[in-house]
Write an enzyme that holds these catalytic residues in place. Structure first.
Site, short mmCIF file in Angstrom:
data_model
loop_
_atom_site.label_atom_id
_atom_site.label_comp_id
_atom_site.label_asym_id
_atom_site.label_seq_id
_atom_site.Cartn_x
_atom_site.Cartn_y
_atom_site.Cartn_z
N CYS A 266 -5.27 17.47 -18.95
CA CYS A 266 -5.04 17.02 -20.30
C CYS A 266 -4.24 15.64 -20.48
CB CYS A 266 -3.92 18.11 -20.91
SG CYS A 266 -2.39 18.15 -20.21
N HIS B 89 -1.59 1.19 -4.03
CA HIS B 89 -1.82 2.71 -4.05
C HIS B 89 -1.01 3.73 -4.81
CE1 HIS B 89 -4.00 1.97 0.02
NE2 HIS B 89 -5.04 1.81 -0.77
N CYS C 264 0.16 22.76 -19.39
CA CYS C 264 -1.26 23.40 -19.77
C CYS C 264 -1.43 24.44 -18.67
CB CYS C 264 -2.29 22.54 -20.03
SG CYS C 264 -2.85 21.75 -18.40
N GLN D 192 0.86 -1.28 -0.07
CA GLN D 192 -0.08 0.12 0.03
C GLN D 192 0.82 1.14 -0.14
OE1 GLN D 192 -3.52 -0.79 3.06
NE2 GLN D 192 -1.67 -2.15 3.49
N ASN D 193 2.10 1.05 0.15
CA ASN D 193 3.17 2.16 0.28
C ASN D 193 3.52 2.78 -1.12
OD1 ASN D 193 3.00 1.63 2.85
ND2 ASN D 193 5.12 0.48 2.83
N ALA E 125 8.86 -5.03 12.04
CA ALA E 125 9.24 -5.48 10.94
C ALA E 125 10.56 -6.09 10.86
CB ALA E 125 8.65 -4.69 9.81
P1 OAD Z 1 -1.52 2.93 9.02
O1 OAD Z 1 -0.59 3.90 9.69
O2 OAD Z 1 -3.01 2.79 9.22
O3 OAD Z 1 -0.73 1.47 10.17
C1 OAD Z 1 0.39 1.32 10.15
C2 OAD Z 1 0.45 -0.04 11.09
O4 OAD Z 1 1.99 -0.33 11.23
C3 OAD Z 1 0.01 0.31 12.61
O5 OAD Z 1 -0.75 -1.12 12.59
C4 OAD Z 1 1.20 0.02 13.48
O6 OAD Z 1 0.92 -0.66 14.40
C5 OAD Z 1 2.24 -0.64 12.47
N1 OAD Z 1 3.82 -0.23 12.69
C6 OAD Z 1 4.29 0.86 13.12
N2 OAD Z 1 5.60 0.58 13.19
C7 OAD Z 1 5.77 -0.72 12.86
C8 OAD Z 1 7.06 -1.24 12.59
N3 OAD Z 1 8.31 -0.95 13.11
N4 OAD Z 1 6.93 -2.66 12.05
C9 OAD Z 1 5.91 -3.18 11.78
N5 OAD Z 1 4.60 -2.54 11.90
C10 OAD Z 1 4.83 -1.28 12.21
O7 OAD Z 1 -0.89 2.63 7.71
P2 OAD Z 1 -1.41 1.52 6.64
O8 OAD Z 1 -2.32 0.50 7.23
O9 OAD Z 1 -0.54 1.15 5.58
O10 OAD Z 1 -3.78 5.19 1.75
O11 OAD Z 1 -2.36 2.74 5.97
C11 OAD Z 1 -3.21 2.25 4.82
C12 OAD Z 1 -3.59 3.20 3.79
O12 OAD Z 1 -4.10 4.34 4.80
C13 OAD Z 1 -2.63 4.14 3.24
O13 OAD Z 1 -1.97 3.34 2.30
C14 OAD Z 1 -2.99 5.45 2.77
C15 OAD Z 1 -3.73 5.64 4.21
O14 OAD Z 1 -4.69 6.38 4.22
C16 OAD Z 1 -4.23 6.19 1.10
O15 OAD Z 1 -4.07 7.23 1.19
C17 OAD Z 1 -5.30 5.80 0.21
#
Ligand code: OAD
Length: 251
Positions: A134, A123, A154, A105-106, A236
């Site tokens: 355009c 994403h 543009c 998702q990154n 991680a």
């Molecule tokens: P979040 O910020 O919602 O969640 C991050 C997760 O990573 C949490 O569950 C933390 O506990 C965990 N975390 C933190 N540090 C960590 C580490 N060192 N190792 C492993 N895990 C760790 O981020 P996402 O779930 O990626 O989308 O968010 C999903 C989507 O929400 C993004 O792609 C973005 C956002 O809105 C859009 O903008 C469309």
């Protein structure tokens, strides 16, 4: 942890070896150790920027310059970041034939920078800018500079090729991700709160298709109790290091 045994790392390593065809689903948490803030939680981007004002397609169409206040921060933070041990660990697992693809998702490009080859960018990414009027495309490098809003020839404000709320998921990425989820032996879910749809459906698709789900996250998520088979609670990089050690001992 929902699989028997007292050593969850060993159990997870055994699953990866026995079931083969592991796929990883990653979220912002995997890049936290590269200095990129996650979205939710105390230090998250959405604590600083209300996503309804800064991260929707509607907001971009209405006030693109305001949305670029948030986007500029993302571009410069991502641009200055390097892959960490977790990104490199996943690339090594692909090289070893344990992981066959990464669905992320990154938008930071750090899996590719670490050497992962089969990366599905669910994403989008920050590499490219496009004009929603355009349809001209540019690389971010050629059009963006700190403090300035990137413009198309543009004259319109350019949008990064990332999915904002209200944007569709790129169709090929969605197809590929669902196919990987349906056919993998184990889905390793790393660093996502699994709160954003449709990405949060991927673990459920995998589970319903017969895969085991291993979750790597220091916190519990909405998946941990109902979908996850083994929750490896830690960062991680640390958990992947332990998994690699276990795999090198023979799983
Ligand atoms: P979040 O910020 O919602 O969640 C991050 C997760 O990573 C949490 O569950 C933390 O506990 C965990 N975390 C933190 N540090 C960590 C580490 N060192 N190792 C492993 N895990 C760790 O981020 P996402 O779930 O990626 O989308 O968010 C999903 C989507 O929400 C993004 O792609 C973005 C956002 O809105 C859009 O903008 C469309």
């Amino acid at each position: 942890m929902r699989v028997g045994g007292s050593d969850p790392i060993r159990e997870a390593a055994r699953l990866l070896v026995d079931r083969r065809n592991a796929v990883a689903l990653t979220g912002a948490g995997i890049s936290v150790e590269s200095g990129i803030p996650s979205f939710r939680g105390a230090q998250g981007m959405w604590g600083k920027y209300d996503p309804m004002e800064y991260a929707t397609l509607h907001a971009f169409m209405k006030s693109p310059r305001k949305v670029w206040e948030m986007l500029s921060e993302m571009v410069s933070v991502c641009g200055g970041a390097a892959p960490n041990a977790a990104h490199k660990g996943l690339a090594a697992l692909e090289e070893m034939g344990v992981v066959r693809a990464v669905i992320t998702q990154n938008v930071d490009g750090l899996h590719q920078a670490a050497g992962s080859r089969r990366v599905i960018e669910y994403h989008g990414n920050m590499e490219e800018l496009l004009c929603v009027y355009c349809w001209k495309r540019y690389t971010t490098r050629e059009r963006w500079a700190p403090g300035a809003v990137p413009l198309c020839d543009c004259g319109e404000v350019l949008k990064p090729n990332v999915v904002l709320f209200g944007d569709p998921i790129p169709w090929l990425a969605q197809e590929q991700a669902e196919e990987e989820a349906r056919s993998c032996g184990t889905l390793v879910v790393i660093g996502t709160s699994a709160q954003v749809s449709p990405a949060c459906d991927i673990p459920r698709i995998a589970k319903e298709s017969g895969a085991a789900v291993v979750e790597i996250n220091p916190e519990e998520t909405s998946l941990s109790r109902n979908v996850t088979d083994i929750h490896l609670q830690g960062s991680a990089s640390e958990v992947l290091r332990l998994l690699m050690e276990e795999l090198s001992r023979g799983g």
